[in-house]
Design a protein around this motif. Structure first.
Motif, short mmCIF file in Angstrom:
data_model
loop_
_atom_site.label_atom_id
_atom_site.label_comp_id
_atom_site.label_asym_id
_atom_site.label_seq_id
_atom_site.Cartn_x
_atom_site.Cartn_y
_atom_site.Cartn_z
N MET A 7 0.83 -1.20 0.00
CA MET A 7 0.00 0.00 0.00
C MET A 7 0.87 1.26 0.00
SD MET A 7 -2.84 1.26 2.78
CE MET A 7 -1.58 1.55 4.02
N TYR A 8 1.90 1.28 0.84
CA TYR A 8 2.74 2.47 0.93
C TYR A 8 3.59 2.66 -0.33
CZ TYR A 8 1.33 2.83 5.77
OH TYR A 8 0.59 2.97 6.91
N PHE A 9 3.91 1.57 -1.01
CA PHE A 9 4.63 1.68 -2.28
C PHE A 9 3.76 2.39 -3.32
CE2 PHE A 9 5.58 -0.18 -6.49
CZ PHE A 9 6.88 0.29 -6.64
N PHE A 10 2.48 2.01 -3.38
CA PHE A 10 1.56 2.68 -4.31
C PHE A 10 1.32 4.12 -3.89
CE2 PHE A 10 0.12 -1.80 -5.10
CZ PHE A 10 0.47 -1.82 -6.44
N LEU A 11 1.20 4.38 -2.60
CA LEU A 11 0.97 5.74 -2.12
C LEU A 11 2.16 6.65 -2.43
CD1 LEU A 11 -0.77 5.23 1.35
CD2 LEU A 11 -1.78 6.07 -0.77
N SER A 12 3.38 6.10 -2.32
CA SER A 12 4.55 6.92 -2.64
C SER A 12 4.56 7.31 -4.11
CB SER A 12 5.83 6.15 -2.28
OG SER A 12 5.94 4.97 -3.06
N ASN A 13 4.14 6.40 -4.98
CA ASN A 13 4.07 6.73 -6.41
C ASN A 13 2.93 7.70 -6.70
OD1 ASN A 13 5.97 4.96 -8.30
ND2 ASN A 13 5.40 3.70 -6.55
N LEU A 14 1.81 7.56 -5.97
CA LEU A 14 0.71 8.51 -6.14
C LEU A 14 1.15 9.91 -5.72
CD1 LEU A 14 -2.30 9.03 -6.77
CD2 LEU A 14 -2.80 8.50 -4.37
N SER A 15 1.89 10.00 -4.63
CA SER A 15 2.40 11.30 -4.17
C SER A 15 3.37 11.88 -5.20
CB SER A 15 3.11 11.14 -2.83
OG SER A 15 2.21 10.67 -1.85
N PHE A 16 4.22 11.03 -5.77
CA PHE A 16 5.17 11.49 -6.79
C PHE A 16 4.43 12.05 -8.01
CE2 PHE A 16 7.50 10.37 -10.70
CZ PHE A 16 8.61 11.18 -10.54
N LEU A 17 3.39 11.36 -8.46
CA LEU A 17 2.62 11.82 -9.61
C LEU A 17 1.88 13.12 -9.31
CD1 LEU A 17 1.18 8.44 -10.95
CD2 LEU A 17 2.93 9.86 -12.02
N ASP A 18 1.34 13.23 -8.10
CA ASP A 18 0.64 14.46 -7.72
C ASP A 18 1.59 15.65 -7.72
OD1 ASP A 18 -1.87 13.35 -7.47
OD2 ASP A 18 -1.63 12.86 -5.35
N ILE A 19 2.79 15.44 -7.17
CA ILE A 19 3.78 16.52 -7.14
C ILE A 19 4.19 16.92 -8.55
CG2 ILE A 19 6.14 17.10 -6.46
CD1 ILE A 19 5.74 15.33 -3.99
N CYS A 20 4.48 15.93 -9.39
CA CYS A 20 4.91 16.22 -10.76
C CYS A 20 3.80 16.89 -11.56
CB CYS A 20 5.34 14.93 -11.45
SG CYS A 20 6.84 14.20 -10.78
N SER A 21 2.56 16.43 -11.39
CA SER A 21 1.43 17.02 -12.12
C SER A 21 1.22 18.47 -11.73
CB SER A 21 0.16 16.21 -11.84
OG SER A 21 -0.95 16.76 -12.50
N SER A 22 1.30 18.76 -10.43
CA SER A 22 1.13 20.14 -9.98
C SER A 22 2.29 21.03 -10.43
CB SER A 22 1.01 20.18 -8.45
OG SER A 22 -0.14 19.49 -8.02
N CYS A 23 3.51 20.48 -10.38
CA CYS A 23 4.68 21.27 -10.79
C CYS A 23 4.70 21.54 -12.29
CB CYS A 23 5.95 20.56 -10.38
SG CYS A 23 6.24 20.55 -8.59
N THR A 24 3.98 20.76 -13.06
CA THR A 24 3.90 21.01 -14.50
C THR A 24 3.10 22.26 -14.81
OG1 THR A 24 4.01 18.62 -14.90
CG2 THR A 24 3.19 19.99 -16.70
N ILE A 25 2.11 22.57 -13.95
CA ILE A 25 1.18 23.67 -14.22
C ILE A 25 1.37 24.85 -13.29
CG2 ILE A 25 -1.27 24.29 -14.28
CD1 ILE A 25 -1.82 21.36 -15.03
#
Length: 253
Positions: free
Chosen positions: A1-19
């Motif tokens: 679960m925490y492995f998936f959550l860490s990747n979800l957090s990474f994607l959220d950070i990257c998505s926000s930093c793109t815009i």
């Protein structure tokens, strides 16, 4: 679960930093401009991270499905190798989807006007600016976006249907409570993500809908990534107690 959550957090950070950085910079400037290459790069990475997150949420629901429906086999089924393959598949789907849409945009001509009616570069406002026929691009967008959404939604709905049946059949109230707690955070994140995306994209092409789409796109691309850490943190007992204490203190004063 925490492995998936860490990747979800990474994607959220990257998505926000793109815009977010470019949008915040534009708010402080009178002349808000972006180069053609910069616009395409912003669109490309936005699609990569957005599509990857859609598939990652589907992979996470499979993780929750095994945890609730086959808890004794969880350690065997959800192995580190499978987790790596699922996450790699999510990123690969995002890369392929972005390449396909980018290839379509590169075939278009943009002769003017060059005013993007949005806070960031996305397919619908860019297609409006094209001076060439965008029929093929619209078809590709509908097909691939529809495939990504329908495929992941079917997996999520089917998994939660099995989870609901399993919870109903449980004899222990404590077991039902734990199963619901296991799925509550992911279900809330999925609901907020898809509802905001639907409001942003599934609107008629009128002037009022364009303005409302701009507002909903901010919620979809910036607010939702900010909410995910809060949603998953509420499973932590210390965070729950701290949140309750803050609310009580505010209500008291």
């Amino acid at each position: 679960m925490y492995f998936f959550l860490s990747n979800l957090s990474f994607l959220d950070i990257c998505s926000s930093c793109t815009i977010s950085p470019k949008m915040l910079l534009d708010l402080s400037e009178k002349h808000r401009t972006i180069s053609f290459a910069g616009c395409l790069m912003q669109f490309y990475f936005y699609v990569v991270f957005g599509t990857s997150e859609v598939y990652l949420l589907a992979a996470m629901v499979y993780d929750r499905y095994v945890a609730v429906c086959s808890p004794l086999l969880y350690g065997v089924v959800i192995s580190p190798g499978l987790c790596m393959c699922l996450v790699a598949g999510c990123y690969l789907a995002g890369l392929l989807n972005a390449i396909i849409h980018m290839s379509g945009l590169l075939q278009l001509s943009f002769c003017g006007p060059h005013i993007i009616n949005n806070f960031y570069c996305d397919v619908p406002p860019l297609l409006v600016l094209s001076s060439t026929d965008t029929w093929l691009n619209e078809v590709v967008m509908i097909v691939f976006v529809g495939f990504n959404v329908i495929t992941t939604n079917l997996l999520i709905v089917a998994s939660y249907a099995h989870i609901a049946v399993t919870i109903v059949r449980m004899n222990s109230a404590e077991g039902r409570r734990k199963a619901c707690s296991t799925c509550a955070s992911h279900l809330a994140a999925v609901t907020i993500f898809y509802v905001s995306a639907a409001v942003s994209y599934m609107q008629p092409s009128s002037m009022n809908s364009v303005e409302s789409r701009k507002i909903s796109s901010i919620f979809y691309s910036i607010i939702v990534p900010m909410l995910n850490p809060l949603i998953y943190s509420l499973r932590n007992k210390e965070v729950k107690h701290a949140t309750i204490n803050i609310i009580r203190r505010k209500m008291y004063f």
